[in-house]
Design a protein around this motif. Structure first.
Motif, PDB file in Angstrom:
ATOM      1  N   SER A  18     -18.023 -70.511   4.934  1.00  0.00           N
ATOM      2  CA  SER A  18     -19.061 -71.241   5.579  1.00  0.00           C
ATOM      3  C   SER A  18     -20.476 -70.543   5.883  1.00  0.00           C
ATOM      4  N   GLU A  19     -20.090 -69.255   6.596  1.00  0.00           N
ATOM      5  CA  GLU A  19     -21.311 -68.508   6.676  1.00  0.00           C
ATOM      6  C   GLU A  19     -22.074 -67.980   5.724  1.00  0.00           C
ATOM      7  N   ALA A  20     -21.170 -67.958   4.443  1.00  0.00           N
ATOM      8  CA  ALA A  20     -21.880 -67.215   3.497  1.00  0.00           C
ATOM      9  C   ALA A  20     -22.745 -68.392   2.616  1.00  0.00           C
ATOM     10  N   ASP A  21     -22.309 -69.585   2.672  1.00  0.00           N
ATOM     11  CA  ASP A  21     -22.744 -70.510   2.040  1.00  0.00           C
ATOM     12  C   ASP A  21     -24.045 -71.195   2.860  1.00  0.00           C
ATOM     13  N   TYR A  22     -23.931 -70.933   4.134  1.00  0.00           N
ATOM     14  CA  TYR A  22     -25.177 -71.310   4.884  1.00  0.00           C
ATOM     15  C   TYR A  22     -25.983 -70.504   4.715  1.00  0.00           C
ATOM     16  N   ILE A  23     -25.996 -69.032   4.435  1.00  0.00           N
ATOM     17  CA  ILE A  23     -27.065 -68.142   4.461  1.00  0.00           C
ATOM     18  C   ILE A  23     -27.545 -68.311   2.839  1.00  0.00           C
ATOM     19  N   SER A  24     -26.658 -68.646   1.975  1.00  0.00           N
ATOM     20  CA  SER A  24     -27.162 -68.815   0.750  1.00  0.00           C
ATOM     21  C   SER A  24     -27.873 -70.009   0.395  1.00  0.00           C
ATOM     22  N   VAL A  25     -27.718 -71.077   1.056  1.00  0.00           N
ATOM     23  CA  VAL A  25     -28.508 -72.370   0.923  1.00  0.00           C
ATOM     24  C   VAL A  25     -30.085 -71.856   1.505  1.00  0.00           C
ATOM     25  N   ILE A  26     -30.332 -71.437   2.555  1.00  0.00           N
ATOM     26  CA  ILE A  26     -31.507 -71.100   2.884  1.00  0.00           C
ATOM     27  C   ILE A  26     -32.140 -69.975   1.978  1.00  0.00           C
ATOM     28  N   GLU A  27     -31.509 -68.830   1.534  1.00  0.00           N
ATOM     29  CA  GLU A  27     -32.292 -67.969   0.744  1.00  0.00           C
ATOM     30  C   GLU A  27     -32.505 -68.494  -0.729  1.00  0.00           C
ATOM     31  N   LYS A  28     -31.510 -69.724  -1.142  1.00  0.00           N
ATOM     32  CA  LYS A  28     -32.132 -70.502  -2.428  1.00  0.00           C
ATOM     33  C   LYS A  28     -33.170 -71.139  -2.192  1.00  0.00           C
ATOM     34  N   ALA A  29     -33.449 -71.832  -1.034  1.00  0.00           N
ATOM     35  CA  ALA A  29     -34.628 -72.513  -0.612  1.00  0.00           C
ATOM     36  C   ALA A  29     -35.898 -71.595  -0.742  1.00  0.00           C
ATOM     37  N   GLU A  30     -35.645 -70.628  -0.117  1.00  0.00           N
ATOM     38  CA  GLU A  30     -36.928 -69.709  -0.109  1.00  0.00           C
ATOM     39  C   GLU A  30     -37.200 -69.158  -1.493  1.00  0.00           C
ATOM     40  N   SER A  31     -36.153 -68.908  -2.122  1.00  0.00           N
ATOM     41  CA  SER A  31     -36.640 -68.398  -3.596  1.00  0.00           C
ATOM     42  C   SER A  31     -37.361 -69.498  -4.432  1.00  0.00           C
ATOM     43  N   ASN A  32     -36.857 -70.723  -3.996  1.00  0.00           N
ATOM     44  CA  ASN A  32     -37.535 -71.738  -4.775  1.00  0.00           C
ATOM     45  C   ASN A  32     -39.033 -71.974  -4.365  1.00  0.00           C
ATOM     46  N   PHE A  33     -39.011 -71.839  -3.048  1.00  0.00           N
ATOM     47  CA  PHE A  33     -40.459 -71.771  -2.344  1.00  0.00           C
ATOM     48  C   PHE A  33     -41.380 -70.953  -3.077  1.00  0.00           C
ATOM     49  N   GLU A  34     -40.901 -69.562  -2.845  1.00  0.00           N
ATOM     50  CA  GLU A  34     -41.707 -68.536  -3.521  1.00  0.00           C
ATOM     51  C   GLU A  34     -42.167 -68.652  -5.058  1.00  0.00           C
ATOM     52  N   TYR A  35     -41.402 -69.384  -5.711  1.00  0.00           N
ATOM     53  CA  TYR A  35     -41.706 -69.877  -7.091  1.00  0.00           C
ATOM     54  C   TYR A  35     -42.607 -71.000  -7.035  1.00  0.00           C
ATOM     55  N   GLY A  36     -42.718 -71.842  -5.980  1.00  0.00           N
ATOM     56  CA  GLY A  36     -43.558 -72.709  -6.347  1.00  0.00           C
ATOM     57  C   GLY A  36     -42.684 -74.092  -6.470  1.00  0.00           C
ATOM     58  N   THR A  41     -37.083 -77.202  -2.952  1.00  0.00           N
ATOM     59  CA  THR A  41     -36.997 -76.380  -1.720  1.00  0.00           C
ATOM     60  C   THR A  41     -36.886 -77.780  -0.374  1.00  0.00           C
ATOM     61  N   ILE A  42     -37.854 -78.843  -0.626  1.00  0.00           N
ATOM     62  CA  ILE A  42     -37.634 -79.861   0.111  1.00  0.00           C
ATOM     63  C   ILE A  42     -36.133 -80.442  -0.038  1.00  0.00           C
ATOM     64  N   SER A  43     -35.839 -80.809  -1.429  1.00  0.00           N
ATOM     65  CA  SER A  43     -34.519 -81.493  -1.374  1.00  0.00           C
ATOM     66  C   SER A  43     -33.351 -80.760  -0.718  1.00  0.00           C
ATOM     67  N   ASP A  44     -33.255 -79.338  -1.022  1.00  0.00           N
ATOM     68  CA  ASP A  44     -32.238 -78.518  -0.509  1.00  0.00           C
ATOM     69  C   ASP A  44     -32.046 -78.314   1.181  1.00  0.00           C
ATOM     70  N   LEU A  45     -33.386 -78.131   1.682  1.00  0.00           N
ATOM     71  CA  LEU A  45     -33.452 -78.090   3.016  1.00  0.00           C
ATOM     72  C   LEU A  45     -33.225 -79.115   3.878  1.00  0.00           C
ATOM     73  N   GLU A  46     -33.699 -80.393   3.272  1.00  0.00           N
ATOM     74  CA  GLU A  46     -33.563 -81.811   4.014  1.00  0.00           C
ATOM     75  C   GLU A  46     -31.854 -81.979   3.844  1.00  0.00           C
ATOM     76  N   ASN A  47     -31.416 -81.800   2.987  1.00  0.00           N
ATOM     77  CA  ASN A  47     -29.921 -81.897   2.854  1.00  0.00           C
ATOM     78  C   ASN A  47     -29.145 -81.002   3.689  1.00  0.00           C
ATOM     79  N   PHE A  48     -29.689 -79.736   3.782  1.00  0.00           N
ATOM     80  CA  PHE A  48     -28.791 -78.617   4.576  1.00  0.00           C
ATOM     81  C   PHE A  48     -29.314 -78.996   6.102  1.00  0.00           C
TER      82      PHE A  48
END
Length: 268
Positions: A18-36, A41-48
């Motif tokens: 759960s903790e690893a999944d928790y961190i991976s979601v934010i890191e994935k969102a940050e990756s999408n955010f940095e690539y525009g 980003t919005i979809s992942d974070l709002e679901n999170f």
């Protein structure tokens, strides 16, 4: 014993996952955010947030809200962007977006939102501070101001103000000012209308003037004595002794991701 070890290992695996999944979601969102990829980003974070909002710390919440605010702005979802900007400043009122990482247009938009919600953000900041003091009074205990005994003998409520009794201070100051001004005014009028032989053309008016002058003088002395005695009595009083200040009753909600409270303020 083997069953207990197995259950413990299974539970530990679930928590770790759960903790690893928790961190991976934010890191994935940050990756999408940095690539525009702002929509992703919005979809992942709002679901999170829907599932994990209550478990986030203030810093993690700011981290998520920052990406949502900027992403929504770049996608022209200005209302949603404003909402997340407001939430950031509700958590940290002095937060600053890095101008190197965002466009000047977003900085200007942020200033506009801050101006609109300035009073609301400030009120929330004040009562968050009060809540922290309430939860940890020893850490935020105010240092008592140094008192001087001679101040109790100064007229116009100086002793009351020193003791923190502002209501009584204004009361004493107002009455003493009225009686002193009345005394000086009546004395001036009497001297102006007095003849060289110390008589008056209108003896009845003179008697009234003398009465007003005497009453105002002794009234000033009485209020001064009261203020001095009151100041001396409360001079060494405990800090938490309060005097009723005004007549307002307010209820304030405190908004924070880590702290939830409602303050009741009852002032007489």
């Amino acid at each position: 014993m083997k069953n207990i070890i197995f259950l413990f290992s299974f539970f530990f695996s679930i928590v770790a996952f759960s903790e690893a999944d928790y961190i991976s979601v934010i890191e994935k969102a940050e990756s999408n955010f940095e690539y525009g990829k702002y929509s992703n980003t919005i979809s992942d974070l709002e679901n999170f947030l829907t599932k994990n909002k209550k478990t986030l710390t203030s810093l993690e919440m700011i981290r998520v809200y920052r990406m949502l605010a900027i992403s929504n702005f770049y996608l022209k979802n200005l209302d949603n962007s404003a909402l997340y900007i407001k939430r950031i400043f509700f958590i940290q009122s002095d937060f600053q977006f890095d101008p190197v990482m965002v466009s000047p247009e977003f900085i200007e938009f942020t200033k506009k939102i801050l101006k609109i919600y300035k009073d609301e953000i400030e009120k929330n900041r004040i009562f968050l501070d009060e809540y922290k003091k309430f939860k940890n009074p020893t850490k935020y205990k105010k240092k008592s101001k140094k008192k001087e005994f001679y101040i109790n003998f100064i007229p116009f409520g100086f002793g009351q103000f020193q003791n923190g009794h502002n209501y009584k201070g204004y009361f004493v100051m107002t009455l003493e000012s009225i009686f002193l001004l009345t005394n000086l005014a009546s004395y001036t009028l009497l001297k102006y209308n007095q003849k060289d032989d110390y008589t008056f053309d209108n003896s009845e008016l003179a008697r009234t003037g003398v009465l007003i002058n005497n009453v105002s003088f002794f009234s000033f002395i009485l209020i001064y004595i009261y203020g001095t005695i009151d100041g001396v009595v409360y001079y060494r009083a405990v800090e938490n002794i309060k005097v009723l200040q005004s007549n307002r009753f307010n209820i304030y909600p405190v908004i924070s991701t880590e702290q939830k409270a409602v303050f009741f303020e009852w002032r007489f």
